[in-house]
Scaffold this active site. Sequence first.
Site, short mmCIF file in Angstrom:
data_model
loop_
_atom_site.label_atom_id
_atom_site.label_comp_id
_atom_site.label_asym_id
_atom_site.label_seq_id
_atom_site.Cartn_x
_atom_site.Cartn_y
_atom_site.Cartn_z
N LYS B 106 0.87 -1.31 -0.02
CA LYS B 106 -0.09 -0.17 0.06
C LYS B 106 1.02 1.21 0.12
O LYS B 106 1.39 1.45 1.18
CB LYS B 106 -0.96 -0.03 1.24
CG LYS B 106 -2.15 -1.26 1.29
CD LYS B 106 -2.97 -1.24 2.44
CE LYS B 106 -4.00 -2.25 2.31
NZ LYS B 106 -4.74 -2.56 3.59
N ALA B 145 -2.30 -5.83 10.44
CA ALA B 145 -1.55 -7.27 10.58
C ALA B 145 -1.79 -8.01 11.74
O ALA B 145 -1.81 -9.07 12.00
CB ALA B 145 -0.11 -6.93 9.80
N LYS B 196 -4.70 6.15 2.84
CA LYS B 196 -5.16 6.10 4.12
C LYS B 196 -4.33 6.26 5.20
O LYS B 196 -4.34 6.69 6.30
CB LYS B 196 -6.20 4.94 4.27
CG LYS B 196 -5.08 3.60 4.12
CD LYS B 196 -4.89 2.75 5.01
CE LYS B 196 -3.84 1.57 4.65
NZ LYS B 196 -3.85 0.63 5.77
N ARG B 260 0.75 0.96 12.37
CA ARG B 260 2.02 1.87 12.56
C ARG B 260 1.94 3.10 12.28
O ARG B 260 2.65 4.08 12.91
CB ARG B 260 2.98 1.11 11.65
CG ARG B 260 3.53 -0.13 11.92
CD ARG B 260 4.25 -0.79 11.00
NE ARG B 260 3.44 -1.75 10.10
CZ ARG B 260 3.74 -2.03 8.91
NH1 ARG B 260 4.92 -2.11 8.38
NH2 ARG B 260 2.93 -2.88 8.11
N ASN B 261 1.22 3.52 11.19
CA ASN B 261 1.31 5.05 10.70
C ASN B 261 0.16 5.79 11.79
O ASN B 261 0.90 7.01 12.28
CB ASN B 261 0.38 5.01 9.48
CG ASN B 261 1.27 4.32 8.24
OD1 ASN B 261 2.18 4.96 7.74
ND2 ASN B 261 1.02 3.07 8.07
N VAL B 284 8.51 -0.82 8.04
CA VAL B 284 8.48 0.55 7.34
C VAL B 284 7.21 1.10 7.69
O VAL B 284 6.08 0.36 7.77
CB VAL B 284 8.39 0.06 5.89
CG1 VAL B 284 8.18 1.34 4.96
CG2 VAL B 284 9.81 -0.52 5.44
N GLU B 286 4.61 3.19 5.95
CA GLU B 286 4.38 3.38 4.48
C GLU B 286 3.99 4.89 4.28
O GLU B 286 4.30 5.74 3.52
CB GLU B 286 3.56 2.55 3.87
CG GLU B 286 3.87 1.20 3.42
CD GLU B 286 4.77 1.24 1.96
OE1 GLU B 286 4.99 2.48 1.50
OE2 GLU B 286 5.04 0.09 1.73
#
Lengths: 339, 339
Positions: B106, B145, B196, B260-261, B284, B286
């Site tokens: 993504k 996840a 997103k 994570r974001n 990462v 993203e």
Amino acid sequence: MSGLATVIGDGQMALVTADALAVRGVGVRMWSPFPAEASTLARTRRSGRLPGFELPAAVDVTSDIGAVFNGVNALISAIPTQFLREVWQRLGPQMSGEVSIISVTKGIEIGTSMRPTQVIEDVLDRTRTPTRGFSLTALSGPAIAAELARRLPASLVAASKSDTAAQFAQDLLRVPWLRVYRHSDVIGVEIAGATKNIVALAAGMIDGLEAGTNAKSALLARGLAEVARLGVAMGAKLDTFFGIAGVGDLATTCFSPEGRNRTCGERLARGESLDSILSSMTSVVEGVPTTRAVMQMARAHNVEMPITAAVHAILFEGLSPRDAIRELMSRELKAEQVG
Amino acid sequence: MSGLATVIGDGQMALVTADALAVRGVGVRMWSPFPAEASTLARTRRSGRLPGFELPAAVDVTSDIGAVFNGVNALISAIPTQFLREVWQRLGPQMSGEVSIISVTKGIEIGTSMRPTQVIEDVLDRTRTPTRGFSLTALSGPAIAAELARRLPASLVAASKSDTAAQFAQDLLRVPWLRVYRHSDVIGVEIAGATKNIVALAAGMIDGLEAGTNAKSALLARGLAEVARLGVAMGAKLDTFFGIAGVGDLATTCFSPEGRNRTCGERLARGESLDSILSSMTSVVEGVPTTRAVMQMARAHNVEMPITAAVHAILFEGLSPRDAIRELMSRELKAEQVG
């Protein structure tokens, strides 16, 4: 700001609106239909319905119906949907002068399928002295009361057929933590505000089943699609459902741990009976009667609303949340194939 | 199900996809570009990137590039966006036989503004033996996840120009906790999946500022509006943004504590530097490179994206989250007047 406003009701939204008006510098009267509750609130400045909140000393609490319109140019209507008609039938004959009515109620009246501003208008058209004018504005948006009580920032929309009335509401609630935007789609704003509580009941059930945020978010997306379908069938603009009064309010209602409808759904899924949950709650859970009213509307307008139907079956037809939500997840999401 | 599938990558999505394929009864190979990590994962069946998760014994972990396509008819591409081109440049010349490629990445490639399936196609068109055929499908939806690792239920969409390819992906991932729906709007699904993460960075900042769920939900609504605007400008269907791959994925990314974001945004707002956050994270984030890429796209297509611009200013131009988010909340929401 000068002027005098009366808040009708003593629930969560009534309390936080009175707080904002007091900070705004408006004279604030709060009218409760219940004399005992009015006198306790007037004395203690506290309410069991909003723990931790303290009503500013400047707010004058009364249960005297003669005081509701006395010198007042603004009225906040914060009565639960199914009691709205009864309360306004008492208020209507008291109306004097011009008054801007701002409704914060989110629901649909069972039987008539009317939105809150429709109920108020319907009652006033029958009961008031015809020379008394009024305007109607629906105030909505992501506004969990427990956060407003802490004066956390929130964005709201003031929707009215009259832009002057919407502008008045915007100005009336100009306090540092609120941001009120004008909107013209009263139907869409009120349908979105009513139906999000149904989706929140289902979202709470997903929490109660511990199915996770991924599952709840998929449900939110499908819920938004079905309430937008109903809205459009009722004459609303599709865009409204993708604004802060639509998906914004839906998100906070499904995700805030403090939402009553979400909490009710969670307790249902954990095995409590609806009666036991409702009798333990100090505030009305609007989603429960709204589910009944919206099912009637969906049938009358031939709109497919599988999430509403599942919530209805759980609340009133004895289906288990686990079975209903599982069935829903496995069936409804097929619609995504259409995309 | 018979057949052999290779998962490309060793990150969170690679791990949970390999888990699903193993349960599905497909032979699963997992290829990591990093020999040391591949050998640790093969031995311990654990990864620091997904605490608590155990990779099924049936999954064969390798870093041997010769094994990637050997006897394989399905390939899951789970490489972070900005490494996608480099990895596929190594893989392309190895391609043999027909293979269905399913991309779970993504993001948007910086510089080219390409979506993940575009990058893969671009590389394969240059590097593979021309007789080797392939199909491409983007797999997306609300899929934190950490929840998939616990096998909690999730709904996904498989978007492809070829319905046969989408159907293949749907069948390949038919396990009890996943529900995969076919979708035809590849552009919309990939733009929604990439953008997103930008909104989630902003949502995390609202969490870090402790501004509450009402404010975060208003931001989600405005974020949805701006990413949909970009999507439509790129040729996507508006409807896609209101489906599970749009608002569904957006909601889980903004609200799951495990995203994570969102977490990165929260830590930024609490005063940590971006460098310190990224170097402490095993995966990462993203949204950070995607913000850069999407700002380029927004400028090129003349699409107004105030939330993306604010996140860009915070990440790369030294603006404080508090000032930027406050400015954003006070300015952008005026758009609601249009509704």
